[in-house]
Design a protein around this motif. Structure first.
Motif, short mmCIF file in Angstrom:
data_model
loop_
_atom_site.label_atom_id
_atom_site.label_comp_id
_atom_site.label_asym_id
_atom_site.label_seq_id
_atom_site.Cartn_x
_atom_site.Cartn_y
_atom_site.Cartn_z
N LYS A 79 0.84 -1.21 0.00
CA LYS A 79 0.00 0.00 0.00
C LYS A 79 0.87 1.26 0.00
CE LYS A 79 -3.86 2.36 0.43
NZ LYS A 79 -4.85 2.46 -0.67
N ASN A 101 -6.07 13.08 2.17
CA ASN A 101 -7.15 12.28 1.58
C ASN A 101 -6.90 10.79 1.77
OD1 ASN A 101 -8.67 14.46 0.66
ND2 ASN A 101 -7.58 14.59 -1.29
N GLN A 102 -5.63 10.39 1.70
CA GLN A 102 -5.30 9.00 1.96
C GLN A 102 -5.63 8.63 3.40
OE1 GLN A 102 -4.17 6.60 -0.09
NE2 GLN A 102 -4.10 7.93 -1.89
N LYS A 104 -7.94 10.08 5.28
CA LYS A 104 -9.40 10.00 5.39
C LYS A 104 -9.93 8.68 4.85
CE LYS A 104 -10.13 15.02 5.02
NZ LYS A 104 -10.64 16.12 4.14
N SER A 105 -9.35 8.23 3.75
CA SER A 105 -9.76 6.94 3.17
C SER A 105 -9.46 5.80 4.13
CB SER A 105 -9.05 6.71 1.84
OG SER A 105 -9.41 7.69 0.89
N SER A 108 -12.02 5.83 6.88
CA SER A 108 -13.30 5.36 6.36
C SER A 108 -13.30 3.84 6.22
CB SER A 108 -13.57 6.01 4.99
OG SER A 108 -14.77 5.52 4.44
N GLU A 109 -12.21 3.30 5.70
CA GLU A 109 -12.08 1.85 5.55
C GLU A 109 -12.11 1.17 6.92
OE1 GLU A 109 -8.69 -1.41 4.21
OE2 GLU A 109 -8.56 0.65 3.48
#
Length: 281
Positions: A79, A101-102, A104-105, A108-109
């Motif tokens: 990753k 943004n990474q 935040k992703s 979220s995941e």
């Protein structure tokens, strides 16, 4: 077959230190670690399929503790390689927003796929009462409504839940990695350490030794009167030494039950310091 977890972790850590000392780009380092871990996992898989397990305790330990450490780091480094090789620029606002943004992703995941599951709470609580179900081959219950990824794994080398542990470990490592990439001046709640400025500093002992030291400092109220949490304290050391740690809570749990001295590193520290003092006499 009996594989010792500490030996595996030392091999991985040795390779990390070796690559880090070469001062290569993070993308190149992540790529080399991906190849190394993929080869290690393949080798252990071949051995496992050939020899099997001597008893159920050995099997549970392998799928709960050993394989997830290798697979978790493999997922993590792959990753990191993908993140680093798709970053649009090397600095500036776009660079920062990309890593934010990474991050935040990742959160979220974590919320959607990890923390809301019963298994996550089971694993985090260091429970063992369902280990026979979660970490032995051929025990998958499809009535549980498992995700379709269960059909994509090799059931001769996976219990399905070992993959879940690996993703928990990878998530923890990615959290630390991304936090060090985000500009701390624009994010005052983030840890105020610049990981890029510490390339010449490396932890050269085992990961368990570092975790033992972190918990000792935490338990003794030696840092901020213990007003700082153990996770944030561990993050500081990981950033300082550029040494990603695995699940520190489970590592600490294993320390509490290990044979011999439970404070092996601290015992050795005392001996080393006294020997060093004696040299000046």
């Amino acid at each position: 077959m009996e594989i010792i977890l500490n030996k595996i972790l030392e091999q991985i850590h040795h390779q990390e230190v070796k690559l880090s000392s070469q001062m290569m780009r993070m993308a190149d380092e992540a790529y080399q670690m991906t190849l190394f871990l993929k080869k290690m996992l393949y080798s252990i898989k071949s051995e496992t399929l050939q020899t099997g397990f001597k008893d159920k305790e050995n099997e549970i330990n392998f799928f709960k503790n050993i394989k997830p450490q290798i697979l978790g780091k493999l997922i993590y480094y792959n990753k990191v390689f993908r993140i680093e090789t798709t970053c649009p620029v090397s600095n500036g606002q776009i660079h920062q927003s990309y890593y934010e943004n990474q991050f935040k992703s990742l959160k979220s995941e974590y919320k959607e796929s990890i923390c809301n599951e019963d298994f996550y709470r089971y694993y985090r609580a260091c429970r063992t009462d369902r280990d026979d179900t979660y970490f032995r081959l051929g025990q998958i219950n499809y009535h549980d409504g498992l995700k379709s990824s269960v059909f994509e794994i090799d059931l001769s080398f996976s219990t399905y839940y070992d993959n879940k542990v690996a993703h928990i470990i990878a998530n923890e490592l990615l959290y630390t990695y991304l936090i060090t990439k985000i500009n701390p001046e624009e994010n005052p709640d983030m840890i105020l350490i610049n990981g890029e400025g510490n390339k010449d500093i490396a932890w050269t002992n085992s990961q368990n030794a570092l975790i033992e030291l972190i918990y000792a400092l935490y338990a003794s109220n030696s840092i901020s009167h213990r007003n700082i949490g153990i996770r944030k304290l561990a993050l500081i050391f990981q950033v300082l030494f550029k040494t990603p740690l695995n699940d520190i809570h489970h590592s600490f749990h294993r320390m509490k039950t290990r044979v011999g001295s439970r404070t092996a590193f601290l015992d050795q520290l005392k001996i080393s310091l006294e020997e060093y003092m004696d040299k000046d006499l």
